[in-house]
Design an enzyme around this catalytic site. Structure first.
Site, PDB file in Angstrom:
ATOM      1  N   THR A 230       0.913  -1.284   0.082  1.00  0.00           N
ATOM      2  CA  THR A 230       0.064  -0.064   0.052  1.00  0.00           C
ATOM      3  C   THR A 230       0.884   1.452   0.050  1.00  0.00           C
ATOM      4  O   THR A 230       0.667   2.115  -0.750  1.00  0.00           O
ATOM      5  CB  THR A 230      -1.126   0.166   1.245  1.00  0.00           C
TER       6      THR A 230
ATOM      7  N   VAL B  73       6.349   7.228  12.918  1.00  0.00           N
ATOM      8  CA  VAL B  73       5.514   7.935  13.767  1.00  0.00           C
ATOM      9  C   VAL B  73       4.499   9.034  13.177  1.00  0.00           C
ATOM     10  O   VAL B  73       4.829   9.901  12.436  1.00  0.00           O
ATOM     11  CB  VAL B  73       6.099   8.574  14.969  1.00  0.00           C
TER      12      VAL B  73
ATOM     13  N   GLY C 208       2.432   8.602  10.823  1.00  0.00           N
ATOM     14  CA  GLY C 208       2.100   8.580   9.337  1.00  0.00           C
ATOM     15  C   GLY C 208       2.362   9.974   8.677  1.00  0.00           C
ATOM     16  O   GLY C 208       3.496  10.388   8.359  1.00  0.00           O
TER      17      GLY C 208
ATOM     18  N   ILE D 168       2.050  13.106   9.518  1.00  0.00           N
ATOM     19  CA  ILE D 168       2.108  14.042  10.357  1.00  0.00           C
ATOM     20  C   ILE D 168       3.647  14.467  10.715  1.00  0.00           C
ATOM     21  O   ILE D 168       4.298  13.454  10.971  1.00  0.00           O
ATOM     22  CB  ILE D 168       1.432  13.951  11.556  1.00  0.00           C
TER      23      ILE D 168
ATOM     24  N   ASP E  37       1.790  -1.349  18.875  1.00  0.00           N
ATOM     25  CA  ASP E  37       2.185  -0.173  17.906  1.00  0.00           C
ATOM     26  C   ASP E  37       2.336   1.092  18.629  1.00  0.00           C
ATOM     27  O   ASP E  37       3.303   1.761  18.109  1.00  0.00           O
ATOM     28  CB  ASP E  37       0.916  -0.120  16.816  1.00  0.00           C
TER      29      ASP E  37
ATOM     30  N   LYS F 106       5.952   3.501  18.681  1.00  0.00           N
ATOM     31  CA  LYS F 106       5.854   4.970  18.583  1.00  0.00           C
ATOM     32  C   LYS F 106       6.617   5.850  19.538  1.00  0.00           C
ATOM     33  O   LYS F 106       7.544   6.473  19.319  1.00  0.00           O
ATOM     34  CB  LYS F 106       4.825   5.257  17.927  1.00  0.00           C
TER      35      LYS F 106
ATOM     36  N   GLY G 188      -2.466   4.829   6.443  1.00  0.00           N
ATOM     37  CA  GLY G 188      -2.788   4.845   4.817  1.00  0.00           C
ATOM     38  C   GLY G 188      -1.795   5.323   4.022  1.00  0.00           C
ATOM     39  O   GLY G 188      -0.866   5.949   4.278  1.00  0.00           O
TER      40      GLY G 188
END
Lengths: 438, 438
Positions: free
Chosen positions: A13, A132, A134, A136, A201, A205, A302
């Site tokens: 992905t 960490v 995504g 951001i 998870d 992070k 994502g």
């Protein structure tokens, strides 16, 4: 214009998103960078399946090492994940003097030191912004924008799956198991959600954030990690009535020469910006000694958001390679071990929320209260509130205790004793509480 | 360790904060940078007043040029503000090959092109992170972390004074004038608050954000700038009842080959993260084609937060100077003028909120509705709601119209006609409306 070559390992992905981003925004990107970033290789075991990206056939390969060894590839992007082959390939790339971009939080959390030290030794860049948050830019901001600050604390909602489940539990008063099933159907949760809902998870992070801010190793197994699996809707709904949102929160606090790190279901006052972070969104609130409170909010996972950060990291390396660049910049260093250490789990202080199921009989409150007292935990409020009505189970009612600041170890000890009481049924639920935003 | 010298021009609130930050966190900063940043000069007309910072007497000077000319000063930090002497000194520094850090939004908004082009010509860095958002690393994130994104829109709450006033008007239902007076007493508003409450400070910041994201000049006088001066508590309270918070919002939207930029009092749905931004805090929501929605939130002003960003910028230059660095990185370029332009004010589309005071007689609604229709503005809702009761003034009642998407020019024309109606008293209040967060 100078060209810099990129090789992507893992055409899943995110890999597809990065390839798409590099191809689609190539011109804008080149204009902003002053460098032309060229996708040279994409390696994956399956190069047949259509990822909906127009990657030239000839740059697809099933041989990861071929991508790493390609002399036109200066930047290797690892998006395979896990701690096995991914680690081998990253170390191989570093050995060959290639720069690395990775989003692999588990690997960096567990083997970061080995990898960062190898990169420093080889004098190559290793960027990990997407590990960490995504999309951001929290890693970048900690490393650069806040470099002049002493970081006093960080609070992070770092797992979209948990936040999605909790948001729906709050809004629908639904049970954890039902929402989880539905989240899995909708693709918001993995078939095996353990890593997410048990907090690991988030812990990976948190350990990366803490290592970056304080330059010490933070073993995720050396901190307290509690997930949301045993939360009942009674807790979420009651918290809501009390004016709190329940979030799975990573908390990192500097306390003198120690750093307290933990992951817990936490009650956050509704006036707090973090309480407004709903659904799959992530956010990190950073408190710097100069900056004060800063919030970074966005999509924590994502394809496109993660790709956005990976592409940003690629851009940094491309700049460094053309500008001469300050290479040491990217890697985490571990040079504060002499002065700073991770606080032992039992010592970490917080206000607590404890909910237990108690037989509805005279004296019950007292007996529970005594247990807290015996372990030096002072109670702020104990209630079996009307809001909790409807959750009784044949003569057993929910009782909620809120404590003043107390040590984790003392609260755990009290809760274990309480669990032994004949009037208490099942394991009490323990959550942290966060104060109003200052 | 290599040393880099800093000269600060302007020893006011922020100047003192930067000096303090450089002196106090020097070691941590050096460790993170790999460079030792040394404060060499602090220039101000008044070097007697105590700023509560232990700056060595011998580096204080009343001669700004002496600081600029000091051979040990490689980085000149301009914190004087305004467009007069500040501009002369920045250009003088650039001419002498010094790198520049400034927080001067008005200067960069009005003379950015001249300054950035001079810096590019001289091959020096000019950083301006603190010109927008104070302690929030929004400039850096746009320039670097989001470099791989096409920015589709930005929405910013960029003025703490306005947000403080509006927050109190909402919470207390208080009148604008009273809150302003109080804010001035408390030091949250200037004695002359014009620049803030009439929207110009926000406009300067918006023009910098838009120029950075789209590489075109954006003249703050070529966009629509509306402040909060004429807002009455009826609008704020009614918006609240409707489920909206009123904020002074800078909106930047890319629409094909045009960029729409404007500053307006705006109704934001309470579920929107921007609606949760209260008091003196600032925030910017950026929508990138890859990143999706990102929110950056923090203290938009004040000594320490602004100093935090200035110090971060100094760190970047220090890195660039030692690492060889990618100098072009920092300045805004204006190389999209052929392909992109600022949208004419009248063409900018939005949903609108219009409130007018109307004589409470039959047919009033109709006559107002007709005016909108004549100018192609379609009405979504027209109401004189019970919430508005209590705001009647001898037979004159507040009527609120909400429109569908319409052109600013059409709405303005309709409102002008409505203002002429004998049944309408005073100037109608016009605000923008923002949709739910996607």
């Amino acid at each position: 214009m100078k060209q810099i070559g990129v090789g992507i390992l893992g055409f899943g992905t995110v890999g597809a998103g990065v390839a798409d981003g590099l191809l689609r925004n190539r011109e804008t990107f080149a204009k902003r960078l002053g460098v032309d970033v060229v996708l040279r290789k994409v390696a994956d075991l399956d190069i047949e399946r259509d990822r909906g990206v127009a990657v030239p056939r000839e740059i697809l390969t099933t041989d990861a090492m071929a991508a790493i060894d390609d002399p036109e590839v200066q930047i290797v992007v690892e998006l395979i994940g896990g701690t096995g082959i991914a680690k081998k390939l990253i170390l191989a790339a570093i050995e060959r003097g290639k720069n690395v971009v990775t989003a692999n939080k588990k690997l960096l959390s567990e083997s970061g030191r080995e990898i960062f030290e190898a990169a420093a030794k080889a004098g190559v860049d290793i960027y990990f912004g997407a590990a960490v948050g995504g999309g951001i830019p929290i890693i970048r901001s900690l490393r650069e924008g806040l470099a002049g600050n002493e970081i006093e604390s960080m609070k992070g909602i770092l797992n979209g799956t948990c936040n999605y489940i909790l948001t729906r539990m709050i809004k629908e008063g639904a049970a954890f198991a039902d929402v989880l099933k539905d989240a899995q159907k909708l693709g918001f949760a993995e078939a095996d959600p353990t890593l997410d809902i048990d907090g690991w998870d988030t812990a990976h992070k948190a350990s990366i954030l803490a290592s970056l801010a304080y330059s010490i190793p933070v073993d995720p197994h050396a901190i307290e990690v509690k997930g949301i699996r045993n939360l009942s809707s009674v807790d979420v709904v009651y918290a809501d009535k009390l004016g709190y949102s329940v979030k799975l929160l990573a908390q990192i606090d500097r306390v003198g020469s120690q750093v307290a790190v933990g992951v817990h279901p936490t009650l956050i006052p509704k006036g707090h910006m973090l309480a407004a972070v709903n659904g799959v969104f992530n956010a990190v609130m950073v408190h710097g000694d100069l900056s004060g409170d800063l919030l970074f909010y966005g999509r924590g996972a994502g394809r496109a958001p993660t790709a956005s950060t990976v592409v940003g990291d690629i851009g940094d390396i491309a700049r460094n390679l053309t500008g001469g660049g300050a290479r040491y910049k990217s890697a985490i260093r571990y040079d504060n071990e002499q002065t700073l250490s991770v606080m032992p789990v039992g010592e970490v202080r917080s206000e607590f929320y404890v909910r237990c199921m108690v037989q509805d009989r005279c004296g019950a409150f007292g007996r529970i209260g005594v247990m807290f007292g015996q372990h030096d935990v002072s109670i702020k409020m104990a209630t079996s509130h009307e809001f909790l009505k409807g959750y009784e189970e044949e003569g057993v009612i929910p009782v909620v205790i809120r404590t003043h600041m107390a040590k984790t170890g003392d609260v755990e000890a009290a809760v274990s004793d309480i669990e032994q009481l004949d009037i208490v049924k099942g394991r009490p639920v323990v959550m942290r509480m966060v104060k109003e935003q200052g």
